[in-house]
Design an enzyme around this catalytic site. Structure first.
Site, PDB file in Angstrom:
ATOM      1  N   TYR A 209       0.714  -1.188   0.000  1.00 49.61           N
ATOM      2  CA  TYR A 209      -0.013  -0.171   0.014  1.00 49.61           C
ATOM      3  C   TYR A 209       1.033   1.210  -0.071  1.00 49.61           C
ATOM      4  CZ  TYR A 209      -2.861   3.631   2.077  1.00 49.61           C
ATOM      5  OH  TYR A 209      -3.363   4.941   2.257  1.00 49.61           O
ATOM      6  N   LEU A 210       1.798   1.284   0.877  1.00 54.63           N
ATOM      7  CA  LEU A 210       2.789   2.503   0.983  1.00 54.63           C
ATOM      8  C   LEU A 210       3.459   2.549  -0.353  1.00 54.63           C
ATOM      9  CD1 LEU A 210       4.204   2.200   4.717  1.00 54.63           C
ATOM     10  CD2 LEU A 210       2.335   3.712   3.739  1.00 54.63           C
TER      11      LEU A 210
END
Length: 212
Positions: free
Chosen positions: A126-127
């Site tokens: 996600y990051l």
């Protein structure tokens, strides 16, 4: 003086943070919200609340979505289900459409840790997606603000924040205060072409974004 209100497209309008953004924009003297949603029933609900709404899929062509738009807030997210398709490529696709349309400013809801995704294995994908989206926006030539909050809570907003390019600590912030910050930095001269982290703090949102 130009007193015409600016149309602000909110990608991810149906999300928890997105709905708060729409509410703030609806009460604004400066902006008119345009909700971007994926489903017909979401469109009907926003329209019943007198919100202009466009039906679009962030994974499809977005050139028609931005034609009457002045500014954009990207608050869409896949909740971990499709981080590349939505959080990364969707953001990049909307950035490219905004560039083509000559949008005045693009405000990106990112995440603290997006510049160092390998530090958090649990949400590394996600990051990384957020990092790629942020870098694409920075390289686009558009005017932008990239907002990277800490952990989001559903508590009431306090209206007071701490921000900085790197806060060197972790923490949380309410979605309400994040939404208010995103709207505050729509202003052309506020946090212009800046990327900053955001936590609950002691300074009023209006002042915090203008002191930096």
């Amino acid at each position: 003086m130009n007193n015409k209100k600016k149309n602000v497209l909110v990608a991810g309008a149906n999300g928890t943070t997105g709905r708060i953004i729409i509410d703030i924009l609806q009460k604004s003297n400066t902006y008119i919200p345009v909700a971007m949603v994926r489903k017909q029933e979401q469109k009907e609900r926003f329209e019943s609340e007198h919100v202009t709404t466009v039906l679009a899929d962030i994974e499809e062509d977005l050139s028609q979505v931005v034609t009457q738009i002045d500014k954009i807030i990207f608050a869409a997210g896949s909740k971990g289900k499709n981080v590349v398709g939505v959080d990364q490529e969707g953001a990049k696709r909307l950035t490219d459409a905004a560039k083509q349309a000559g949008i005045e400013k693009f405000v990106m809801l990112s995440s603290m840790g997006a510049d160092n995704s390998s530090q958090n294995k649990e949400i590394e994908a996600y990051l990384k997606a957020k990092q790629n989206a942020d870098e694409h926006l920075r390289a686009s030539g558009l005017e932008y603000s990239i907002v990277r909050p800490g952990q989001l809570t559903n508590e009431d907003g306090k209206g007071r924040i701490e921000l900085g390019s790197k806060l060197k600590k972790s923490g949380s912030i309410s979605r309400a205060d994040v939404a208010k910050t995103l709207v505050e930095v729509l202003d052309n001269d506020v946090m212009q072409n800046q990327t900053f982290e955001l936590l609950e703090g002691e300074t009023s949102i209006e002042n915090a974004v203008r002191l930096n």
